[in-house]
Design a protein around this motif. Structure first.
Motif, PDB file in Angstrom:
ATOM      1  N   LEU A  45       0.808  -1.217   0.000  1.00 42.65           N
ATOM      2  CA  LEU A  45       0.000   0.000   0.000  1.00 42.65           C
ATOM      3  C   LEU A  45       0.843   1.269   0.000  1.00 42.65           C
ATOM      4  O   LEU A  45       0.576   2.197  -0.758  1.00 42.65           O
ATOM      5  CB  LEU A  45      -0.962   0.002   1.188  1.00 42.65           C
ATOM      6  N   ASP A  46       1.861   1.335   0.818  1.00 44.99           N
ATOM      7  CA  ASP A  46       2.695   2.534   0.869  1.00 44.99           C
ATOM      8  C   ASP A  46       3.342   2.780  -0.487  1.00 44.99           C
ATOM      9  O   ASP A  46       3.327   3.890  -1.012  1.00 44.99           O
ATOM     10  CB  ASP A  46       3.753   2.406   1.967  1.00 44.99           C
ATOM     11  N   ARG A  47       3.882   1.750  -1.081  1.00 42.63           N
ATOM     12  CA  ARG A  47       4.511   1.868  -2.394  1.00 42.63           C
ATOM     13  C   ARG A  47       3.476   2.210  -3.469  1.00 42.63           C
ATOM     14  O   ARG A  47       3.671   3.106  -4.280  1.00 42.63           O
ATOM     15  CB  ARG A  47       5.205   0.553  -2.754  1.00 42.63           C
ATOM     16  N   ASP A  48       2.357   1.513  -3.465  1.00 42.13           N
ATOM     17  CA  ASP A  48       1.364   1.647  -4.521  1.00 42.13           C
ATOM     18  C   ASP A  48       0.652   2.995  -4.535  1.00 42.13           C
ATOM     19  O   ASP A  48       0.053   3.364  -5.543  1.00 42.13           O
ATOM     20  CB  ASP A  48       0.323   0.534  -4.408  1.00 42.13           C
ATOM     21  N   THR A  49       0.687   3.727  -3.431  1.00 39.28           N
ATOM     22  CA  THR A  49       0.017   5.024  -3.368  1.00 39.28           C
ATOM     23  C   THR A  49       0.999   6.187  -3.436  1.00 39.28           C
ATOM     24  O   THR A  49       0.630   7.321  -3.174  1.00 39.28           O
ATOM     25  CB  THR A  49      -0.865   5.129  -2.106  1.00 39.28           C
ATOM     26  N   ARG A  50       2.222   5.917  -3.815  1.00 37.94           N
ATOM     27  CA  ARG A  50       3.197   6.988  -4.060  1.00 37.94           C
ATOM     28  C   ARG A  50       2.960   7.502  -5.485  1.00 37.94           C
ATOM     29  O   ARG A  50       2.655   6.723  -6.389  1.00 37.94           O
ATOM     30  CB  ARG A  50       4.619   6.477  -3.899  1.00 37.94           C
ATOM     31  N   PRO A  51       3.102   8.811  -5.689  1.00 39.09           N
ATOM     32  CA  PRO A  51       2.794   9.393  -7.001  1.00 39.09           C
ATOM     33  C   PRO A  51       3.522   8.746  -8.172  1.00 39.09           C
ATOM     34  O   PRO A  51       2.925   8.542  -9.233  1.00 39.09           O
ATOM     35  CB  PRO A  51       3.216  10.856  -6.844  1.00 39.09           C
ATOM     36  N   GLU A  52       4.793   8.390  -8.002  1.00 34.83           N
ATOM     37  CA  GLU A  52       5.520   7.792  -9.119  1.00 34.83           C
ATOM     38  C   GLU A  52       4.929   6.437  -9.518  1.00 34.83           C
ATOM     39  O   GLU A  52       4.879   6.094 -10.693  1.00 34.83           O
ATOM     40  CB  GLU A  52       7.024   7.674  -8.824  1.00 34.83           C
ATOM     41  N   PHE A  53       4.432   5.679  -8.554  1.00 33.04           N
ATOM     42  CA  PHE A  53       3.792   4.410  -8.881  1.00 33.04           C
ATOM     43  C   PHE A  53       2.403   4.647  -9.474  1.00 33.04           C
ATOM     44  O   PHE A  53       2.006   3.996 -10.428  1.00 33.04           O
ATOM     45  CB  PHE A  53       3.682   3.491  -7.667  1.00 33.04           C
ATOM     46  N   ILE A  54       1.668   5.609  -8.895  1.00 28.06           N
ATOM     47  CA  ILE A  54       0.334   5.922  -9.419  1.00 28.06           C
ATOM     48  C   ILE A  54       0.439   6.275 -10.898  1.00 28.06           C
ATOM     49  O   ILE A  54      -0.343   5.802 -11.719  1.00 28.06           O
ATOM     50  CB  ILE A  54      -0.315   7.070  -8.620  1.00 28.06           C
ATOM     51  N   LEU A  55       1.425   7.087 -11.238  1.00 26.69           N
ATOM     52  CA  LEU A  55       1.617   7.495 -12.630  1.00 26.69           C
ATOM     53  C   LEU A  55       1.858   6.286 -13.533  1.00 26.69           C
ATOM     54  O   LEU A  55       1.261   6.173 -14.610  1.00 26.69           O
ATOM     55  CB  LEU A  55       2.786   8.473 -12.716  1.00 26.69           C
TER      56      LEU A  55
END
Length: 160
Positions: A45-55
């Motif tokens: 969750l922490d990784r997946d909701t970071r802007p670079e991953f969202i993009l």
């Protein structure tokens, strides 16, 4: 059902743009195990909701240039600004002239944002709740009681 005044405010905001929606709610619960290792019920969750991953995640669903209304409990100013390289960003604060005179508390703001999200052309959730949902993470929303070591690498973006 939400109060009519909140539905009316949401309709006014929705009428201003053809918008895509992104909803994130980062409620990361962690604990240390007996060896002092941090573990989480939602390890990605922490990784997946970071802007670079969202993009990386949303570009396969939504073409660049679209406007996103972001409903999130993120408190860091400018947290989502990285998304603006490909998308136009909008938040409830952008519509304060419409929302502030009507919304009296955080619950009403949450309800208004949810009503706006319900009218989205494309809705990206944090967690996949239904088989057809677009979501930022593959982690299950339901509490599995399985504490795992959090993942922080973007290399695992398509992993579990």
């Amino acid at each position: 059902m939400a109060a009519k005044k909140l539905r009316d405010v949401a309709d006014q905001v929705k009428g201003l743009h053809v918008i895509m929606m992104l909803y994130t709610c980062d409620e990361i619960k962690t604990r240390k195990d007996r060896f002092g290792v941090h573990r989480s019920l939602h390890p990605h969750l922490d990784r997946d909701t970071r802007p670079e991953f969202i993009l990386l995640r949303i570009k396969k669903w939504i073409p660049p240039g679209r406007t996103f209304f972001i409903a999130s409990n993120e408190r860091t100013p400018g947290f989502f600004s990285h998304l603006s390289v490909s998308y136009k960003l909008a938040y409830s604060s952008n519509y304060s002239s419409i929302i502030d005179p009507v919304v009296e508390n955080n619950y009403q703001l949450f309800m208004t944002e949810r009503l706006i999200l319900m009218g989205a052309k494309t809705f990206v959730r944090t967690f996949k709740e239904d088989e057809t949902d677009l979501s930022l993470t593959h982690d299950p929303k339901k509490n599995t009681k399985k504490w795992q070591i959090p993942a922080y690498s973007l290399d695992d973006s398509e992993g579990t």
